[in-house]
Write a protein that holds these residues in place. Sequence first.
Motif, PDB file in Angstrom:
ATOM      1  N   THR A  30       0.784  -8.445 -11.318  1.00 42.95           N
ATOM      2  CA  THR A  30      -0.639  -8.778 -11.331  1.00 42.95           C
ATOM      3  C   THR A  30      -1.414  -7.977 -12.388  1.00 42.95           C
ATOM      4  OG1 THR A  30      -1.148  -7.116  -9.636  1.00 42.95           O
ATOM      5  CG2 THR A  30      -0.595  -9.349  -8.886  1.00 42.95           C
ATOM      6  N   HIS A  31      -2.520  -8.565 -12.821  1.00 43.11           N
ATOM      7  CA  HIS A  31      -3.421  -7.894 -13.755  1.00 43.11           C
ATOM      8  C   HIS A  31      -4.849  -8.297 -13.412  1.00 43.11           C
ATOM      9  CE1 HIS A  31      -4.677  -5.911 -17.462  1.00 43.11           C
ATOM     10  NE2 HIS A  31      -5.444  -6.967 -17.699  1.00 43.11           N
ATOM     11  N   THR A  47       0.859  -1.169   0.000  1.00 44.90           N
ATOM     12  CA  THR A  47       0.000   0.000   0.000  1.00 44.90           C
ATOM     13  C   THR A  47       0.905   1.232   0.000  1.00 44.90           C
ATOM     14  OG1 THR A  47      -0.104   0.239   2.411  1.00 44.90           O
ATOM     15  CG2 THR A  47      -1.662  -1.303   1.389  1.00 44.90           C
ATOM     16  N   GLU A  48       0.318   2.390   0.149  1.00 47.69           N
ATOM     17  CA  GLU A  48       1.117   3.619   0.187  1.00 47.69           C
ATOM     18  C   GLU A  48       2.061   3.647   1.382  1.00 47.69           C
ATOM     19  OE1 GLU A  48       1.483   6.036  -1.821  1.00 47.69           O
ATOM     20  OE2 GLU A  48      -0.179   5.961  -3.243  1.00 47.69           O
ATOM     21  N   ALA A  73      -2.849  -0.065  -8.013  1.00 48.46           N
ATOM     22  CA  ALA A  73      -1.869   0.991  -7.742  1.00 48.46           C
ATOM     23  C   ALA A  73      -0.443   0.463  -7.791  1.00 48.46           C
ATOM     24  CB  ALA A  73      -2.149   1.615  -6.366  1.00 48.46           C
ATOM     25  N   PHE A  74      -0.238  -0.758  -7.292  1.00 47.54           N
ATOM     26  CA  PHE A  74       1.098  -1.357  -7.243  1.00 47.54           C
ATOM     27  C   PHE A  74       0.989  -2.802  -7.747  1.00 47.54           C
ATOM     28  CE2 PHE A  74       0.636   1.610  -3.642  1.00 47.54           C
ATOM     29  CZ  PHE A  74       1.620   2.536  -3.984  1.00 47.54           C
ATOM     30  N   ALA A  82     -12.832  -5.835  -2.934  1.00 52.77           N
ATOM     31  CA  ALA A  82     -11.843  -6.032  -1.874  1.00 52.77           C
ATOM     32  C   ALA A  82     -10.711  -5.016  -1.983  1.00 52.77           C
ATOM     33  CB  ALA A  82     -11.284  -7.455  -1.939  1.00 52.77           C
ATOM     34  N   ALA A  83     -10.115  -4.684  -0.835  1.00 53.48           N
ATOM     35  CA  ALA A  83      -9.046  -3.689  -0.788  1.00 53.48           C
ATOM     36  C   ALA A  83      -7.850  -4.095  -1.631  1.00 53.48           C
ATOM     37  CB  ALA A  83      -8.618  -3.457   0.658  1.00 53.48           C
TER      38      ALA A  83
END
Length: 218
Positions: A118-119, A58-59, A95-96, A87-88
């Motif tokens: 990932t895609h 995450t960030e 984003a990543f 889902a989160a």
Amino acid sequence: MPTFIRMTSPEPSVYPGPTHSLADIAKASWQQLASVLDERTDASPAPGFKTMIVASRTETSADARTVVLRKVDTDRKYIWFHTDVRAAKVMQFEAFPAATLLFWDETLRTQLRFTVETHLHSDDYIADEHWKEVGVGSRKNYLSEQEPGSEQPAPYPGFPPALGANLPTPEASEAGRPNFAVIECRVLAMDYLRLSREGQVRAKFQYEPESKMTWLAP
């Protein structure tokens, strides 16, 4: 090609011999991973590689969760799993895209760690094809009226409470399709680790950006 033998005692030797080359170990690892997709029965214990830990970022931190292996392409080096599109982790992957997949088989005493890109597939033919293979027992969870991870005033079962222990009909289960997503993982590298009292065996297999394989110190 090395043969993985499931046994409790005595523990099989893991030292690579003349026939245990890096290429042999890589091939056997992928075959073992793919084989669990053919071992799913209600009567038998779940194979060790049936589930994996997926680590994302995450960030501000890292995140991890356990998911079920759904599909493997041993030739192209792809792995797939399913998730709720709300889902989160879906937002984290968007984003990543970089992530780590971690498999552990207690019987084989073997860990496979994959570095992947990932895609997301949610509204395309790939998601449609995967959805066709999802049974109503699993589809039931995609009927959830609440977003995964959202706060609730009381325990929430992850599907409409009115269903209880019952399964939806195949027709009713189609209502869960908008919440269904497939995460496609393009494998960039695999780290192999086999544990034994006689000694450990570790190796790394790089697939992208260039192909390379080497022994590692455990």
